[in-house]
Design a protein around this motif. Sequence first.
Motif, PDB file in Angstrom:
ATOM      1  N   SER A 105    -106.254 -50.744 -95.455  1.00  9.11           N
ATOM      2  CA  SER A 105    -105.341 -51.027 -94.356  1.00  9.11           C
ATOM      3  C   SER A 105    -105.600 -52.430 -93.817  1.00  9.11           C
ATOM      4  O   SER A 105    -106.647 -53.037 -94.067  1.00  9.11           O
ATOM      5  N   GLN A 109    -109.825 -50.230 -91.556  1.00 13.73           N
ATOM      6  CA  GLN A 109    -110.426 -48.988 -91.082  1.00 13.73           C
ATOM      7  C   GLN A 109    -110.067 -47.777 -91.940  1.00 13.73           C
ATOM      8  O   GLN A 109    -110.635 -46.698 -91.772  1.00 13.73           O
ATOM      9  N   THR A 110    -109.128 -47.971 -92.848  1.00 13.20           N
ATOM     10  CA  THR A 110    -108.672 -46.862 -93.693  1.00 13.20           C
ATOM     11  C   THR A 110    -108.375 -47.365 -95.098  1.00 13.20           C
ATOM     12  O   THR A 110    -107.926 -48.501 -95.270  1.00 13.20           O
ATOM     13  N   TRP A 112    -105.941 -46.280 -98.226  1.00  9.67           N
ATOM     14  CA  TRP A 112    -104.792 -45.425 -98.487  1.00  9.67           C
ATOM     15  C   TRP A 112    -104.591 -45.250 -99.990  1.00  9.67           C
ATOM     16  O   TRP A 112    -104.477 -46.232-100.713  1.00  9.67           O
ATOM     17  N   THR A 126    -102.654 -40.681 -99.066  1.00 13.91           N
ATOM     18  CA  THR A 126    -103.872 -39.983 -98.655  1.00 13.91           C
ATOM     19  C   THR A 126    -104.841 -40.976 -98.019  1.00 13.91           C
ATOM     20  O   THR A 126    -105.256 -41.937 -98.667  1.00 13.91           O
ATOM     21  N   PRO A 127    -105.220 -40.769 -96.747  1.00 11.29           N
ATOM     22  CA  PRO A 127    -106.179 -41.680 -96.108  1.00 11.29           C
ATOM     23  C   PRO A 127    -107.615 -41.340 -96.497  1.00 11.29           C
ATOM     24  O   PRO A 127    -107.972 -40.163 -96.634  1.00 11.29           O
ATOM     25  N   ILE A 128    -108.427 -42.363 -96.680  1.00  6.32           N
ATOM     26  CA  ILE A 128    -109.865 -42.195 -96.923  1.00  6.32           C
ATOM     27  C   ILE A 128    -110.611 -42.955 -95.838  1.00  6.32           C
ATOM     28  O   ILE A 128    -110.283 -44.115 -95.530  1.00  6.32           O
ATOM     29  N   ASP A 129    -111.593 -42.320 -95.246  1.00  8.34           N
ATOM     30  CA  ASP A 129    -112.446 -42.975 -94.248  1.00  8.34           C
ATOM     31  C   ASP A 129    -113.535 -43.745 -95.001  1.00  8.34           C
ATOM     32  O   ASP A 129    -114.389 -43.121 -95.638  1.00  8.34           O
ATOM     33  N   GLY A 136    -108.648 -37.684 -95.759  1.00  7.10           N
ATOM     34  CA  GLY A 136    -108.063 -36.957 -94.644  1.00  7.10           C
ATOM     35  C   GLY A 136    -106.767 -36.305 -95.082  1.00  7.10           C
ATOM     36  O   GLY A 136    -106.476 -36.213 -96.279  1.00  7.10           O
ATOM     37  N   HIS A 172    -100.045 -47.431 -88.879  1.00  8.09           N
ATOM     38  CA  HIS A 172    -101.024 -46.362 -88.664  1.00  8.09           C
ATOM     39  C   HIS A 172    -100.445 -44.972 -88.914  1.00  8.09           C
ATOM     40  O   HIS A 172    -101.070 -44.151 -89.589  1.00  8.09           O
TER      41      HIS A 172
END
Length: 256
Positions: A105, A109-110, A112, A126-129, A136, A172
């Motif tokens: 991103s 912070q993310t 994708w 799909t978001p990944i931390d 997530g 976001h």
Amino acid sequence: MAYRSGRWLQFASSVGVVLAGLGMADLASAASSVTTVPGMPPVINASNLYGEAGVNRMSPAVAGALQRVYVPNLRSNDVYVIDPATLKVVDRFPVGLSPQHVVPSWDLQTLWVANNAEGRPDGSLTPIDPKTGKPGKAVMVDDPYNMYFTPDGKEAIVVAEARARLDFRDAHTMALKSSLEVPECKGINHADFSIDGKYALFTCEFGGKLAKIDLVNRKVVGYLQLEAKGMPQDIRISPDGKVFYVADMMADGVYL
């Protein structure tokens, strides 16, 4: 002649003192004369826009992020996680259908994962931390083959390849804001931005073209035909922002 040489040495010496006083950071700043679009971070050095991507130049925004490599597997619909220190797969998790790319991103912070579902209506992101390396809840998005962000970071640009369309979404929430049809760009997929952020060039993999997109006015400026039977894919701008390099897998070369 001696007088002229003496004056030249005096002038050169004065210039050297001035340059030394400025310092390298000031010189780089002085060298940059790029007027960027509002909200875009400044170009520190106009002769090398990649200058801030060097060793020990990591953004504070990535503090705490795990050192991992995330590899999407198109056929098994999952992501492999590799530890670069050991070169071993340390995790693997399912994502949406047909994951194509993993995109950071704008605020870092993310991560994708773009799952375009190849011909189906159930594409997703799909978001990944990056701090935990865990995924997530996926966000349903139409045909996200690839994704970029506007230079000001306010919107994501989802490349809907099968639709020949660019979807501008909230950076976001991924809520759709607007769409731009790019009808003559078959297989629209990869892009890079001008040094000032005013426009982007997208490759048209199945049409042998490039599409120029005005990001300020959100419109298609035009198309450039490279080779009718070519397949341009990746594109990258030169450090000074004056040339774009276009990799064509069928031409076995790079267009400038």
